[in-house]
Design a protein around this motif. Sequence first.
Motif, mmCIF file in Angstrom:
data_model
loop_
_atom_site.group_PDB
_atom_site.id
_atom_site.type_symbol
_atom_site.label_atom_id
_atom_site.label_comp_id
_atom_site.label_asym_id
_atom_site.label_seq_id
_atom_site.Cartn_x
_atom_site.Cartn_y
_atom_site.Cartn_z
ATOM 1 N N ALA A 439 0.822 -1.202 0.000
ATOM 2 C CA ALA A 439 0.000 0.000 0.000
ATOM 3 C C ALA A 439 0.855 1.252 0.000
ATOM 4 C CB ALA A 439 -0.930 -0.015 1.213
ATOM 5 N N ARG A 444 -3.063 1.406 -3.984
ATOM 6 C CA ARG A 444 -4.239 0.671 -3.524
ATOM 7 C C ARG A 444 -4.373 -0.695 -4.192
ATOM 8 N NH1 ARG A 444 -7.448 4.344 -4.241
ATOM 9 N NH2 ARG A 444 -7.882 5.031 -2.110
ATOM 10 N N ILE A 448 -4.507 -4.436 -2.362
ATOM 11 C CA ILE A 448 -5.625 -5.386 -2.426
ATOM 12 C C ILE A 448 -5.148 -6.714 -3.006
ATOM 13 C CG2 ILE A 448 -7.846 -5.824 -3.524
ATOM 14 C CD1 ILE A 448 -8.405 -2.838 -3.328
ATOM 15 N N VAL A 488 -7.537 -6.076 3.733
ATOM 16 C CA VAL A 488 -8.047 -5.191 2.680
ATOM 17 C C VAL A 488 -8.271 -3.783 3.220
ATOM 18 C CG1 VAL A 488 -10.008 -4.753 1.158
ATOM 19 C CG2 VAL A 488 -9.062 -7.061 1.323
ATOM 20 N N THR A 492 -6.162 -0.531 2.102
ATOM 21 C CA THR A 492 -6.854 0.616 1.484
ATOM 22 C C THR A 492 -6.537 1.907 2.225
ATOM 23 O OG1 THR A 492 -8.641 -0.845 0.754
ATOM 24 C CG2 THR A 492 -9.101 1.527 0.827
ATOM 25 N N SER A 495 -2.946 2.890 1.577
ATOM 26 C CA SER A 495 -2.795 3.428 0.224
ATOM 27 C C SER A 495 -3.381 4.836 0.120
ATOM 28 C CB SER A 495 -3.510 2.500 -0.763
ATOM 29 O OG SER A 495 -3.507 3.050 -2.053
ATOM 30 N N THR A 496 -4.531 5.045 0.774
ATOM 31 C CA THR A 496 -5.124 6.387 0.766
ATOM 32 C C THR A 496 -4.198 7.406 1.417
ATOM 33 O OG1 THR A 496 -7.343 5.427 0.824
ATOM 34 C CG2 THR A 496 -7.124 7.742 1.475
#
Length: 898
Positions: A439, A444, A448, A488, A492, A495-496
Amino acid sequence: MSRDESDRRPDPDALLALTEKEGLGKLRVFLGAAPGVGKTYAMLLRARAAKADGLDVVIGLVETHGRAETQALLEGLDVLPRAHSDYKGRVIDEFDIDGALARKPQLIVVDELAHTNAPNSRHPKRWQDVEELLQAGIDVWTAMNVQHFESLADVVMRITGVAVRETVPDRLLQDANEVILVDITPDELLQRLKEGKVYVPETARRAIQNFFTLRNLTALRELALRRTAERVDDQMVDFLRQGAIEGPWATSERLLVCVGSDRASLAVVRAGARLATGLNASWIALYAGSTGQEERSAEAVRNIDAALRLAERLGAQVERLSADDLVAEALKFARRENVTQIVLGRSRAGRLARLLKRSFTDEIINRSDDIAVHVVVSEIGAIEQPIGWRAPAFPAAWKGLLGALAAVSSTIAGGYLLEEWVRPSNLSAIFLLPVIFCAVQFGRMSAITAAILAFLAFDFFFINPRYAFTVSEAQEFLALIVSLVVAVITGTLASTMRELAQDMRRRAQAAQSLFDFSRKLSAAKDLDEVLWAATTQIQKAMDAPCVTLLVPEEGELRLGSAWPPLDQLDTGEITAARWALQKGEAAGWRTGTLPSVRFQFRPLATARGVLAVCGVEPRHPKEPFSAQEESALTALVEQTAIALDRSMLVGESVRAAALEENEKLRSTLLASLSHDLRTPLTSIIGAVTSLRQLKEKLPEADRDDLLLSIEEEAGRLSRFIANLLDMSRIESGALSPRRDLIDVAEVVREVVERSKRTFAGKKTLASVAPDLPPIRGDANLLGQVLFNLIDNAHKHGGETGAIIHARKEGRDVVITVTDEGPGVKASDLERIFEKFYRSGRIDGRKAGTGLGLSICRGLVMAMGGTIVAQSPAIRRKGTRIVMRFPAEAESLSPEGGA
């Protein structure tokens, strides 16, 4: 008059639009459904009638296509010669816009509005030539077919199967003063085609088989009739509004057209333009991108840029925004802008993508409760973007996939090592590590992917039965599912955070760049420094060559600065830069004016007009500027324009202050001259007149008094003129004092004797210390200084006159001249030595020319001495002028020589 009638007023917007057209030329468009309907023929008939009525009519360019009837109408009309353009060894005849501007007739006829000009022409399109003629105040008549409207290009292609490449913005028809529909039935047009009145027989035969079919001509005729009716309706509404005639008015609609990064956006924009035209509505073209998203591919940037440029040409307001939740932000923007309808393209996502997440279009439809939504289906989009899965773009996506495989593989190996050494009860926690790593490192999708691989790997390698995708116990299956969900979600979020950090880093770099640029500009002292700072900063920000051109006082552009260094620009680049300067709009690369030149020139516009032009040569000529580059360039250009304006204001303020000071000195000089010349001249003229008229009647004593008065006033004039000459010599640097040894006591004695003769009845006392050493200088100049100071003391010192002291203090000889007058204010002790300064006295009186003390300071400083004023001097009143000169060790002979 009733109250309702008194409240009726013309619509302000309608009147403002009418006012804005004042001074511009009027445009008349002859519109047809297809070639051959008689547009040019009708236009030339009316041109001949206008010339017969005495109007100055010129034929700028008309294409007769070999039709004898049309050619005959040109006889007797003034035809402008065509310009010859050499392109790749081929000579092309084009409309001569410079010749038309130089001729400047009342009316000019320019045929084929949608024509594309030669590549090295000033404008790419002929309709841009027409716009320049209108701006110059020349009326223009032109002709075009309905299929050349930009918003109808895709409709015409679907009807006829022919792609229309030469288009005209719809706003040109909306802004036209008059639209004349030239119409005949499809059967009549086909008959004209068969008779050879449109094309030669062979060409006519192919046209009938392809474009000129009854179905196509009927559909094009309907489009032409509808578009003309809409234009007439708009014109009638304008007349009603300008005349304050009551409605009913149509409801105010406002459209939002959302564009994406695929080719289908062009069709969406055209559909939105047609809908806005049909509704008489204003519209906005919006591109929304995710916050922190990585740079899109070159093709995506091209598509976005092309869609927004097309929307701008069609009259839309263009906007961009970025957000995490694009749907929410787009709807928020729509409600803020009072949008009533949204136009979107149909989603091209694959079936799996639609199952996992709703598309942008679906979400807009689902959430827009109070806004109507139109979904446009594009055949281009269906062909170029088939439904289904497509491989991710290289190299970022595959790099993230390989990173996920490597990270999960490393975690599997680590898990085996931990089982050997630590023997933990549950290894699921360590599989969060590759997810978080991917990430942060790749984004993203990589996170995943790593979460799914970690789920499968943990099940396969560490849950019994091992090496099979089965689970023996229910709690282990539950733990496995929970691990997948946590992985997950964690991936996420990580990554954000990575994308937000990257976005913040880019924004911080942009802000820091602007801050550094602002500091450079604030430190710039003149225009050249401002231009150099701007050139280097823009070159650094865009990573592309940059030049700036300044407008000097003579009005011609000159190269101000360039980085990398550039000696000169070619003729086309200079022309584009001059266009940006004169029109206040961008010119050059990827613009509507001289797009073939290598630089894009942007005006540096301020409230006082365009002061300079900035040119940027793109790194990749075939690619448009990205959104970030465009934003940075716009900000830097605006900052530079503000700095130029500030620099110009500083220069003007300095010049204004200098002019004000010069005006003040001139007024003071004139006042001094009028007083100090007129007073003695009046006395002299009066004495001379008395002597001439009375002659022997005057007693001897009275004649002697009049002659003495003439002598004194003439001496006063002589001293005043001498002061002016001395000041002129001092300021010009022409004064070269001698460097002789001076006996100060002897000079003082001579000056005292002269003052007693000149100022009869005034006291002049002197006190010189014995054995006073000599000084270096000019005895005549020193005597003049002392005499001026004595004269000043007699004017301002009252009845006591002047007192001179000369003594030795240390290594200096100090000479003072003192009076017992009102004295000088402390704040003016330095200013009294300024030229023409006549204030400073405590009693407020002003006397003299204000030159005496200024001349004294100049002469003393020329001889290497200093001079200051002190006040009060004696018994809390009076003024003392103190001069210091370096003493010389060499003694003087009894005769006073060296």
